[in-house]
Design an enzyme around this catalytic site. Structure first.
Site, PDB file in Angstrom:
ATOM      1  N   ASN A   1     -48.417   9.765  44.401  1.00 41.97           N
ATOM      2  CA  ASN A   1     -49.697   9.857  45.108  1.00 41.97           C
ATOM      3  C   ASN A   1     -50.058  11.321  45.327  1.00 41.97           C
ATOM      4  OD1 ASN A   1     -51.788   9.907  46.968  1.00 41.97           O
ATOM      5  ND2 ASN A   1     -50.973   8.249  48.215  1.00 41.97           N
TER       6      ASN A   1
ATOM      7  N   CYS B   1     -57.534  11.226  50.772  1.00 46.26           N
ATOM      8  CA  CYS B   1     -57.503  10.685  49.413  1.00 46.26           C
ATOM      9  C   CYS B   1     -58.875  10.311  48.881  1.00 46.26           C
ATOM     10  CB  CYS B   1     -56.579   9.474  49.356  1.00 46.26           C
ATOM     11  SG  CYS B   1     -54.892   9.827  49.901  1.00 46.26           S
TER      12      CYS B   1
ATOM     13  N   HIS C   1     -57.967   5.770  43.091  1.00 44.95           N
ATOM     14  CA  HIS C   1     -57.001   6.687  43.686  1.00 44.95           C
ATOM     15  C   HIS C   1     -55.598   6.153  43.414  1.00 44.95           C
ATOM     16  CE1 HIS C   1     -54.538   8.843  46.438  1.00 44.95           C
ATOM     17  NE2 HIS C   1     -54.485   7.874  47.340  1.00 44.95           N
TER      18      HIS C   1
END
Length: 414
Positions: A370, A205, A340
């Site tokens: 996500n 990520c 993020h």
């Protein structure tokens, strides 16, 4: 992303002769210092001045510099060590980088929390309250990561008004490429970047932030003008692809104002997707290991949610503060906070610790979930195209995830 670069206004360039060769002739290595020349005490200062040349009109030419006379007793190794110490306190600077375009693409299939409730015992309210997510995108049919990345790349180049032939480098930030050996080469070929070189960056990520910073380092080193950076992942069978475009500029127009990148391998146990072996092609015989080895695959993603949450709300604000310190900016100068898109609670907690109001926080987590390395550029692309992010806006962006890795960048949208 496509990045473009230009040399800084005249500033000190230090030529360091190699051990072979006499005086300052022969081959040189040239470094650009962010600050004005720093005076050194003692003989080292004299040595530094003897070897100093200047940058004129944005062109560095070590060969054109007059050959100075140096004392025979000059210790080249001592000079080199002094230069290393000097450059260790000032980040090397050559060309500036600015962000000039972005693009994104997502799979066509959207899976809602209500859809998930038909598969597992859960509800829309339960998921939304704990994560902020209501929908996510999932690859379906014949869709591939490569195809989505190509779509996003073309949109980014179109916004930037940069031809594919003018791209020098393609960075593909992903932990889930279509090909285990990497996908950047295939993407740049389909986009039409005939003159570009490409490679993959794997940092989960945090991938896009690390890719962004890597791109600016290539530019500052010289010789690279346009870089396309792609953030993409297909974790749990959903993916979002996004690109950003950089273009060349002089150093005083540099769009990367400051950054901070860190990692801690001790935290790997809290978030991982490790390789495993399934099935034995040949069984062990009399204690002798089998050959060929077992077929390899990857286990399911394992995460300790509480520990990852604690890590994120502690390290992300600290990382942004370090990046702001390098940029010489206070937190109040931030126009937009872009993290993020992992969990809305993490985003809210980080914003609170930085005293950034909610109306300055960019979030599209509810619509996509996500999306790993794609989450930051995807959210930014939507904000730019919606007219929220405008030219000159200062964005504090931060990625964090498996590794553990995390990084922040203070950037200015052109």
């Amino acid at each position: 992303m496509v990045a473009a670069s230009g040399l800084a206004p005249p500033r000190l360039a230090v030529s360091c002769p190699r051990a072979a060769g006499r005086g300052c002739g022969g081959h040189h290595r040239v470094g650009f210092l962010r600050s004005a020349p720093v005076a050194l005490a003692g003989p080292a200062a004299a040595q530094l001045r003897c070897c100093a040349s200047t940058v004129d009109d944005g062109v560095v030419s070590a060969a054109a510099a007059p050959k100075p006379r140096l004392p025979r007793s000059l210790n080249y190794f001592r000079l080199w060590n002094e230069l290393i110490k000097l450059m260790g306190t000032c980040r090397v600077v050559g060309m500036g980088s600015k962000l000039i375009g972005c693009g994104s693409a997502t799979p066509s299939l959207s899976v809602s929390n209500d859809d998930l409730s038909k598969i597992v015992e859960t509800s829309d309210e339960w998921i939304a309250a704990r994560t902020g997510i209501r929908n996510r995108r999932v690859l379906s049919g014949n869709e591939t990561l490569r195809e989505l990345s190509v779509q996003a790349a073309k949109k980014a180049l179109e916004m930037a008004q940069v031809n594919a032939d003018d791209v020098d480098l393609v960075l593909l930030c992903t932990s889930t490429p279509d090909d285990l050996f990497g996908g950047a080469a295939q993407v740049l070929a389909e986009v039409g970047c005939a003159n570009a070189f490409g490679f993959d960056i794997t940092a989960a990520c945090s991938g896009f932030i690390i890719g962004l910073i890597t791109a600016t380092r290539f530019i500052k080193g010289g010789g690279i003008r346009n870089i396309l950076v792609i953030g993409a992942d297909a974790l749990s069978q959903f993916v979002d692809w996004t690109d950003r475009v950089f273009q060349a500029c002089s150093a005083d127009e540099d769009g990367l104002l400051g950054f901070c990148v860190q990692s801690d391998g001790n935290g790997q146990k809290h978030l991982n997707c490790v390789s495993s072996h399934v099935g034995s092609i040949l069984s062990k015989t009399n204690g002798v290991p089998s050959f060929p080895p077992k077929k390899a695959t990857f286990s399911n993603i394992e995460m300790n949610g509480k520990e990852v949450f604690r890590f994120a709300v502690r390290c992300v604000p600290q990382s942004i503060e370090k990046a702001l310190e390098e940029a010489g900016l206070p937190a109040s100068s931030i126009d937009w906070l872009l993290l993020h898109q992992a969990n809305q609670r993490i985003i809210d907690a980080a914003a609170s610790r930085l005293d950034i109001p909610s109306d300055k926080v960019i979030s599209n987590l509810a619509n996509y979930g996500n999306t790993s390395a794609a989450s930051i550029p995807l959210a930014l692309d939507e904000a730019v195209r919606a007219g929220k992010v405008k030219a000159g806006d200062v964005i504090a962006a931060s990625g964090f995830g498996a590794g553990l890795t995390w990084g922040s960048a203070i950037v200015k949208w052109c």
